[in-house]
Design an enzyme around this catalytic site. Structure first.
Site, PDB file in Angstrom:
ATOM      1  CG  LEU A  14       6.677  50.413 -30.226  1.00  8.73           C
ATOM      2  CD1 LEU A  14       5.489  50.495 -31.205  1.00  8.73           C
ATOM      3  CD2 LEU A  14       7.231  51.822 -29.976  1.00  8.73           C
ATOM      4  CG  ASP A  37      20.796  45.842 -19.003  1.00  9.61           C
ATOM      5  OD1 ASP A  37      20.417  46.983 -19.362  1.00  9.61           O
ATOM      6  OD2 ASP A  37      20.945  45.521 -17.819  1.00  9.61           O
ATOM      7  CB  ALA A  61      10.969  52.870 -22.440  1.00  6.34           C
ATOM      8  CB  THR A  63       6.979  52.369 -19.429  1.00  8.47           C
ATOM      9  OG1 THR A  63       6.903  50.992 -19.045  1.00  8.47           O
ATOM     10  CG2 THR A  63       7.653  52.476 -20.771  1.00  8.47           C
ATOM     11  CB  THR A 102       6.230  59.996 -23.628  1.00  6.84           C
ATOM     12  OG1 THR A 102       5.022  60.214 -22.899  1.00  6.84           O
ATOM     13  CG2 THR A 102       7.367  60.633 -22.842  1.00  6.84           C
ATOM     14  CG  ASP A 103       1.488  62.063 -23.626  1.00 12.20           C
ATOM     15  OD1 ASP A 103       2.005  60.928 -23.747  1.00 12.20           O
ATOM     16  OD2 ASP A 103       0.578  62.292 -22.798  1.00 12.20           O
ATOM     17  CE1 TYR A 126       8.342  56.818 -19.282  1.00 11.09           C
ATOM     18  CE2 TYR A 126       6.684  58.539 -19.533  1.00 11.09           C
ATOM     19  CZ  TYR A 126       7.345  57.423 -20.024  1.00 11.09           C
ATOM     20  OH  TYR A 126       7.004  56.927 -21.266  1.00 11.09           O
ATOM     21  CE  LYS A 130      10.465  57.845 -23.404  1.00 11.00           C
ATOM     22  NZ  LYS A 130      11.005  56.587 -24.004  1.00 11.00           N
TER      23      LYS A 130
HETATM   24  N1  LIG Z   1       2.777  52.742 -23.018  1.00 12.69           N
HETATM   25  C1  LIG Z   1       2.398  53.979 -23.276  1.00 12.69           C
HETATM   26  O1  LIG Z   1       1.211  54.350 -23.092  1.00 12.69           O
HETATM   27  C2  LIG Z   1       3.370  54.982 -23.800  1.00 12.69           C
HETATM   28  C3  LIG Z   1       2.957  56.309 -23.936  1.00 12.69           C
HETATM   29  C4  LIG Z   1       3.847  57.243 -24.443  1.00 12.69           C
HETATM   30  C5  LIG Z   1       5.118  56.864 -24.813  1.00 12.69           C
HETATM   31  N2  LIG Z   1       5.523  55.565 -24.652  1.00 12.69           N
HETATM   32  C6  LIG Z   1       6.874  55.219 -25.071  1.00 12.69           C
HETATM   33  O2  LIG Z   1       6.763  54.238 -26.089  1.00 12.69           O
HETATM   34  C7  LIG Z   1       7.879  53.359 -26.029  1.00 12.69           C
HETATM   35  C8  LIG Z   1       7.408  51.903 -25.945  1.00 12.69           C
HETATM   36  O3  LIG Z   1       6.632  51.757 -24.757  1.00 12.69           O
HETATM   37  P1  LIG Z   1       5.922  50.379 -24.387  1.00 12.69           P
HETATM   38  O4  LIG Z   1       4.540  50.681 -23.966  1.00 12.69           O
HETATM   39  O5  LIG Z   1       6.169  49.397 -25.455  1.00 12.69           O
HETATM   40  O6  LIG Z   1       6.754  49.990 -23.087  1.00 12.69           O
HETATM   41  P2  LIG Z   1       6.886  48.546 -22.375  1.00 12.69           P
HETATM   42  O7  LIG Z   1       5.805  47.643 -22.815  1.00 12.69           O
HETATM   43  O8  LIG Z   1       7.069  48.848 -20.922  1.00 12.69           O
HETATM   44  O9  LIG Z   1       8.248  47.980 -22.990  1.00 12.69           O
HETATM   45  C9  LIG Z   1       9.493  48.469 -22.627  1.00 12.69           C
HETATM   46  C10 LIG Z   1      10.471  47.363 -22.817  1.00 12.69           C
HETATM   47  O10 LIG Z   1      11.764  47.856 -22.462  1.00 12.69           O
HETATM   48  C11 LIG Z   1      12.418  46.804 -21.773  1.00 12.69           C
HETATM   49  N3  LIG Z   1      13.508  47.294 -20.938  1.00 12.69           N
HETATM   50  C12 LIG Z   1      13.439  47.926 -19.749  1.00 12.69           C
HETATM   51  N4  LIG Z   1      14.683  48.137 -19.279  1.00 12.69           N
HETATM   52  C13 LIG Z   1      15.536  47.617 -20.190  1.00 12.69           C
HETATM   53  C14 LIG Z   1      16.932  47.495 -20.265  1.00 12.69           C
HETATM   54  N5  LIG Z   1      17.728  47.955 -19.280  1.00 12.69           N
HETATM   55  N6  LIG Z   1      17.495  46.886 -21.341  1.00 12.69           N
HETATM   56  C15 LIG Z   1      16.713  46.399 -22.330  1.00 12.69           C
HETATM   57  N7  LIG Z   1      15.371  46.472 -22.316  1.00 12.69           N
HETATM   58  C16 LIG Z   1      14.798  47.073 -21.262  1.00 12.69           C
HETATM   59  C17 LIG Z   1      11.328  46.162 -20.945  1.00 12.69           C
HETATM   60  O11 LIG Z   1      11.770  44.882 -20.549  1.00 12.69           O
HETATM   61  P3  LIG Z   1      10.970  44.040 -19.435  1.00 12.69           P
HETATM   62  O12 LIG Z   1       9.765  43.537 -20.174  1.00 12.69           O
HETATM   63  O13 LIG Z   1      11.931  43.000 -19.053  1.00 12.69           O
HETATM   64  O14 LIG Z   1      10.644  45.007 -18.350  1.00 12.69           O
HETATM   65  C18 LIG Z   1      10.189  46.136 -21.937  1.00 12.69           C
HETATM   66  O15 LIG Z   1      10.228  44.966 -22.709  1.00 12.69           O
HETATM   67  C19 LIG Z   1       8.714  53.810 -24.834  1.00 12.69           C
HETATM   68  O16 LIG Z   1       9.732  54.662 -25.301  1.00 12.69           O
HETATM   69  C20 LIG Z   1       7.734  54.587 -23.993  1.00 12.69           C
HETATM   70  O17 LIG Z   1       8.386  55.566 -23.205  1.00 12.69           O
HETATM   71  C21 LIG Z   1       4.672  54.613 -24.164  1.00 12.69           C
END
Ligand SMILES: NC(=O)c1ccc[n+]([C@@H]2O[C@H](COP(=O)([O-])OP(=O)(O)OC[C@H]3O[C@@H](n4cnc5c(N)ncnc54)[C@H](OP(=O)(O)O)[C@@H]3O)[C@@H](O)[C@H]2O)c1
Length: 286
Positions: A14, A37, A61, A63, A102-103, A126, A130
């Site tokens: 995202l 960070d 996040a 995740t 999230t759901d 998780y 959240k």
């Molecule tokens: N993916 C889904 O299906 C889904 C579903 C429901 C809700 N969500 C929510 O939607 C949002 C976006 O999810 P997404 O799919 O984009 O997740 P993602 O692709 O896993 O991206 C999360 C990002 O957060 C970074 N991160 C982790 N720890 C960190 C820290 N300590 N400091 C700074 N950055 C950090 C990660 O860095 P690295 O790349 O270095 O690990 C990654 O770039 C989140 O809030 C998630 O909970 C996602």
């Protein structure tokens, strides 16, 4: 109005799309984990003081739903405590905080599209982390907490939907849950909704930011096969219980986005979103 927007977690699915697409109308400072960070409270404070953003968009996040059971403190640190830090920094500097949830805050027992006032009851670390993050984000006087679900479409193409699509295109059999209902969220539509909430100055609060309608994972896979021109793809609908997942996923997780629509931000249908994703140049290459 052109805003100064700080996107944290800008290296994620995202976050990458957010930083790229918000740039067309705002000034964006994109911070990946390497640059900021979010669990380092002092660094966050210093960064926010230096940038002085109008809006902080938190796309960072932890995740990994199953691994969170073995690393609960890391999950809590990123998904809850860091959100508290960001909310405090936003409050201190009069910035708006946008945060995503999230759901998985639900237990999946309510058999109708979930609304924002439905009681959360997360089933794993998780989801709990959240939910705490939502509560901390809501401490910022100016906040949007947007629950998204089954996200797809980011620049790196690594979602469950991408994996299903890859298998369909490769002619491999696909097993998809026939009993878990979801309202998927296309990242482009989540970015557009975020921009629109900010533009119109919608009331602050919690919103379900999902594409309209709902389906099962099996239904999603079949729609993907149609859209990819592979209607004959071998797709088998299976019960979620057969997967032996470490953490129970909410079974009935269709979500209603009516509150968002009533705030002036309607979301396109999930089939329309999938179609646009497949048509996009990035998806065609995968
Ligand atoms: N993916 C889904 O299906 C889904 C579903 C429901 C809700 N969500 C929510 O939607 C949002 C976006 O999810 P997404 O799919 O984009 O997740 P993602 O692709 O896993 O991206 C999360 C990002 O957060 C970074 N991160 C982790 N720890 C960190 C820290 N300590 N400091 C700074 N950055 C950090 C990660 O860095 P690295 O790349 O270095 O690990 C990654 O770039 C989140 O809030 C998630 O909970 C996602």
């Amino acid at each position: 109005m052109k805003l100064l927007v700080l996107v944290v977690g800008a290296g994620g699915q995202l976050g990458g799309a957010m930083a790229e697409q918000l740039q067309t109308r705002h000034t964006v400072v994109a911070a990946t984990r390497a640059r900021l960070d979010v669990t380092d409270a002092r660094a966050v404070d210093a960064f926010v003081d230096e940038v002085r953003p109008d809006v902080i968009v938190n796309c960072s996040a932890y995740t990994n739903v199953d691994r969170a059971e073995d690393e609960p403190l890391t999950a809590l640190d990123v998904n809850a405590m860091a959100v508290r830090t960001l909310a405090r920094a936003a409050a201190r500097t009069d910035a708006t905080l946008v945060h995503y949830s999230t759901d998985f805050v639900f237990d999946g027992s309510i058999d109708r599209p979930l609304v924002e006032t439905d009681p959360p009851n997360p089933r794993g670390t998780y989801g709990l982390s959240k939910l705490l993050g939502e509560w901390f984000a809501a401490d910022a006087p100016r906040h949007y907490v947007l629950r998204v679900e089954s996200l797809f479409g980011g620049p790196r193409g690594r979602s469950s939907i991408d994996r299903i699509l890859e298998n369909i295109r490769a002619g491999r059999p696909v097993r998809a849950f026939a009993d878990r209902t979801v309202s998927p969220s296309y990242v482009d539509d989540v970015v557009a909704a975020t921009a629109e909430l900010l533009r119109i100055g919608a009331p602050f609060g919690l919103y379900h930011c999902v594409n309209s309608g709902w389906t099962t994972w099996d239904g999603l896979a079949r729609e993907l096969a149609q859209l990819a021109g592979r209607p004959e793809a071998p797709i088998e609908g299976v019960p979620m219980a057969s997967a032996g997942l470490a953490v129970e996923r909410p079974l009935r997780a269709a979500m209603s986005n009516r509150k968002l629509t009533e705030a002036g931000v309607p979301m396109p249908d999930w089939r329309d979103a999938l179609g646009r994703y497949l048509e996009s140049a990035g998806a065609a290459d995968r």
